[in-house]
Design a protein around this motif. Structure first.
Motif, PDB file in Angstrom:
ATOM      1  N   VAL A 190       0.849  -1.192  -0.093  1.00 17.76           N
ATOM      2  CA  VAL A 190       0.238   0.195   0.010  1.00 17.76           C
ATOM      3  C   VAL A 190       1.120   1.213   0.042  1.00 17.76           C
ATOM      4  N   GLY A 191       0.639   2.244  -0.941  1.00 19.92           N
ATOM      5  CA  GLY A 191       1.346   3.253  -1.308  1.00 19.92           C
ATOM      6  C   GLY A 191       2.853   3.392  -1.522  1.00 19.92           C
ATOM      7  N   VAL A 192       3.169   2.252  -2.108  1.00 21.12           N
ATOM      8  CA  VAL A 192       4.422   2.159  -2.696  1.00 21.12           C
ATOM      9  C   VAL A 192       4.441   2.134  -4.187  1.00 21.12           C
ATOM     10  N   GLU A 193       5.570   2.676  -5.163  1.00 20.28           N
ATOM     11  CA  GLU A 193       5.166   2.405  -6.555  1.00 20.28           C
ATOM     12  C   GLU A 193       4.838   1.270  -7.177  1.00 20.28           C
ATOM     13  N   LYS A 194       4.366   1.176  -8.258  1.00 30.23           N
ATOM     14  CA  LYS A 194       4.118   0.053  -9.041  1.00 30.23           C
ATOM     15  C   LYS A 194       5.239  -1.088  -9.171  1.00 30.23           C
ATOM     16  N   ALA A 195       6.509  -0.409  -9.609  1.00 30.05           N
ATOM     17  CA  ALA A 195       7.607  -1.282  -9.633  1.00 30.05           C
ATOM     18  C   ALA A 195       8.175  -1.599  -8.498  1.00 30.05           C
ATOM     19  N   THR A 196       8.008  -1.083  -7.500  1.00 34.75           N
ATOM     20  CA  THR A 196       8.456  -1.639  -6.026  1.00 34.75           C
ATOM     21  C   THR A 196       7.699  -2.950  -5.789  1.00 34.75           C
ATOM     22  N   ALA A 197       6.154  -2.667  -6.019  1.00 37.95           N
ATOM     23  CA  ALA A 197       5.196  -3.758  -5.547  1.00 37.95           C
ATOM     24  C   ALA A 197       5.579  -4.966  -6.540  1.00 37.95           C
ATOM     25  N   ALA A 198       5.888  -4.755  -7.857  1.00 37.96           N
ATOM     26  CA  ALA A 198       6.083  -5.880  -8.690  1.00 37.96           C
ATOM     27  C   ALA A 198       7.334  -6.547  -8.405  1.00 37.96           C
ATOM     28  N   ASN A 199       8.273  -5.909  -7.822  1.00 32.11           N
ATOM     29  CA  ASN A 199       9.455  -6.430  -7.288  1.00 32.11           C
ATOM     30  C   ASN A 199       9.584  -7.178  -6.344  1.00 32.11           C
ATOM     31  N   TYR A 200       8.686  -6.789  -5.221  1.00 30.13           N
ATOM     32  CA  TYR A 200       8.215  -7.595  -4.089  1.00 30.13           C
ATOM     33  C   TYR A 200       7.571  -8.911  -4.590  1.00 30.13           C
ATOM     34  N   ALA A 201       6.344  -8.938  -5.620  1.00 35.71           N
ATOM     35  CA  ALA A 201       5.942  -9.949  -5.998  1.00 35.71           C
ATOM     36  C   ALA A 201       6.691 -11.140  -6.595  1.00 35.71           C
ATOM     37  N   ASP A 202       7.597 -10.505  -7.663  1.00 32.79           N
ATOM     38  CA  ASP A 202       8.637 -11.148  -8.258  1.00 32.79           C
ATOM     39  C   ASP A 202       9.579 -11.915  -7.538  1.00 32.79           C
ATOM     40  N   ALA A 203      10.032 -11.352  -6.421  1.00 31.45           N
ATOM     41  CA  ALA A 203      10.879 -11.865  -5.258  1.00 31.45           C
ATOM     42  C   ALA A 203      10.297 -13.126  -4.867  1.00 31.45           C
ATOM     43  N   LEU A 204       9.016 -13.259  -4.576  1.00 31.59           N
ATOM     44  CA  LEU A 204       8.421 -14.348  -3.821  1.00 31.59           C
ATOM     45  C   LEU A 204       7.827 -15.424  -4.769  1.00 31.59           C
ATOM     46  N   LEU A 205       8.200 -15.445  -6.075  1.00 36.92           N
ATOM     47  CA  LEU A 205       7.746 -16.264  -6.840  1.00 36.92           C
ATOM     48  C   LEU A 205       8.360 -17.808  -6.498  1.00 36.92           C
ATOM     49  N   PRO A 206       9.759 -17.664  -6.384  1.00 37.24           N
ATOM     50  CA  PRO A 206      10.202 -18.973  -5.794  1.00 37.24           C
ATOM     51  C   PRO A 206       9.679 -19.650  -4.656  1.00 37.24           C
ATOM     52  N   VAL A 207       9.308 -18.914  -3.772  1.00 37.45           N
ATOM     53  CA  VAL A 207       8.644 -19.083  -2.373  1.00 37.45           C
ATOM     54  C   VAL A 207       7.228 -19.826  -2.966  1.00 37.45           C
ATOM     55  N   ARG A 208       6.576 -19.206  -3.807  1.00 39.15           N
ATOM     56  CA  ARG A 208       5.242 -19.785  -3.962  1.00 39.15           C
ATOM     57  C   ARG A 208       5.447 -21.202  -5.000  1.00 39.15           C
ATOM     58  N   GLU A 209       6.305 -21.245  -5.776  1.00 41.49           N
ATOM     59  CA  GLU A 209       6.558 -22.341  -6.645  1.00 41.49           C
ATOM     60  C   GLU A 209       7.025 -23.533  -5.632  1.00 41.49           C
ATOM     61  N   ARG A 210       7.834 -23.132  -4.593  1.00 38.53           N
ATOM     62  CA  ARG A 210       8.260 -24.399  -3.836  1.00 38.53           C
ATOM     63  C   ARG A 210       7.247 -24.744  -2.764  1.00 38.53           C
ATOM     64  N   LEU A 211       6.677 -23.800  -2.194  1.00 36.50           N
ATOM     65  CA  LEU A 211       5.783 -23.917  -0.774  1.00 36.50           C
ATOM     66  C   LEU A 211       4.361 -23.499  -0.913  1.00 36.50           C
ATOM     67  N   GLN A 234      18.791 -13.243  -1.902  1.00 34.97           N
ATOM     68  CA  GLN A 234      18.933 -12.330  -0.540  1.00 34.97           C
ATOM     69  C   GLN A 234      17.189 -11.613  -0.818  1.00 34.97           C
ATOM     70  N   PRO A 235      16.686 -10.996  -1.590  1.00 33.75           N
ATOM     71  CA  PRO A 235      15.481 -10.144  -1.345  1.00 33.75           C
ATOM     72  C   PRO A 235      14.092 -11.261  -1.235  1.00 33.75           C
ATOM     73  N   THR A 236      14.492 -12.435  -1.845  1.00 33.59           N
ATOM     74  CA  THR A 236      13.546 -13.338  -1.768  1.00 33.59           C
ATOM     75  C   THR A 236      13.334 -13.967  -0.367  1.00 33.59           C
ATOM     76  N   LEU A 237      14.513 -14.244   0.145  1.00 34.01           N
ATOM     77  CA  LEU A 237      14.529 -14.643   1.692  1.00 34.01           C
ATOM     78  C   LEU A 237      14.083 -13.503   2.602  1.00 34.01           C
ATOM     79  N   GLY A 238      14.606 -12.189   2.432  1.00 33.11           N
ATOM     80  CA  GLY A 238      14.162 -11.005   3.138  1.00 33.11           C
ATOM     81  C   GLY A 238      12.686 -10.834   3.060  1.00 33.11           C
ATOM     82  N   ARG A 239      11.918 -11.152   1.833  1.00 31.83           N
ATOM     83  CA  ARG A 239      10.538 -10.802   1.805  1.00 31.83           C
ATOM     84  C   ARG A 239       9.728 -11.926   2.553  1.00 31.83           C
TER      85      ARG A 239
END
Length: 189
Positions: free
Chosen positions: A82-103, A144-149
């Motif tokens: 909420v309140g972050v740039e679209k690119a930042t929100a997309a980066n957060y979502a992209d960073a979590l793709l491996p988490v979604r795939e495995r878990l 690193q960003p995936t683990l951080g998120r």
């Protein structure tokens, strides 16, 4: 107050022991929530009842929940971006793709420290996709960003009472992988 453990006789003659305990109120509806557990022995039922009672009295009890990792990440992303740039929100979502795939299909409460460690190992060895196929591993800089998120999402889940603790808190990128990444970065300079 009487004995909270009730003796149950099944049709086949088997004896079981059951208890029902209040575990607080539903935050959304305010309705009383109860937990029912059944055990083969009275001793096991008593032990579990005592544990749940102590945790509810301390405010540390986390009731059973069927939320999957992917469903939780959707909720977490919605509130975090909420309140972050679209690119930042997309980066957060992209960073979590491996988490979604495995878990992603696993229940949030069932994910273990070993799962988090294996996620990092998988990302480093074969987490990169090429043309829909699994290829080589991701770089330490990508992991690193995936683990951080993932850690951050687990912190919020813990704070909201969905999980007992953050299982990803102590998960680290292996020292050898970081050493290789640093050596490769030094060779490029």
């Amino acid at each position: 107050m009487g004995d909270p453990i009730e003796k149950i006789e099944l049709k086949d003659g088997t004896t079981r022991y059951r208890f029902v305990i209040d575990i607080g109120r539903d935050p959304a509806t305010g309705k009383r929530r109860q937990l029912t557990k059944t055990y083969d022995t009275k001793k096991a039922a008593r032990a579990e009842y005592a544990k749940v009672k102590r945790q509810t009295d301390e405010g540390t009890f986390v009731g059973p929940d069927k939320t999957t990792v992917s469903a939780w990440l959707d909720t977490w992303l919605k509130s975090t971006t909420v309140g972050v740039e679209k690119a930042t929100a997309a980066n957060y979502a992209d960073a979590l793709l491996p988490v979604r795939e495995r878990l992603g299909e696993k229940r949030l409460q069932e994910v273990t420290e070993e799962d988090a460690d294996e996620l990092v190992s998988w990302m480093l060895t074969s987490g990169r996709k090429r043309g829909g196929k699994v290829g080589s591993g991701l770089s330490v800089r990508s992991v690193q960003p995936t683990l951080g998120r993932f850690r951050s999402s687990r912190n919020v889940a813990s704070r909201r009472g969905l999980v007992v603790r953050n299982i990803a808190w102590y998960t680290q990128i292996p020292r050898e992988a970081r050493r290789k990444a640093a050596a490769a970065a030094g060779a490029l300079e």
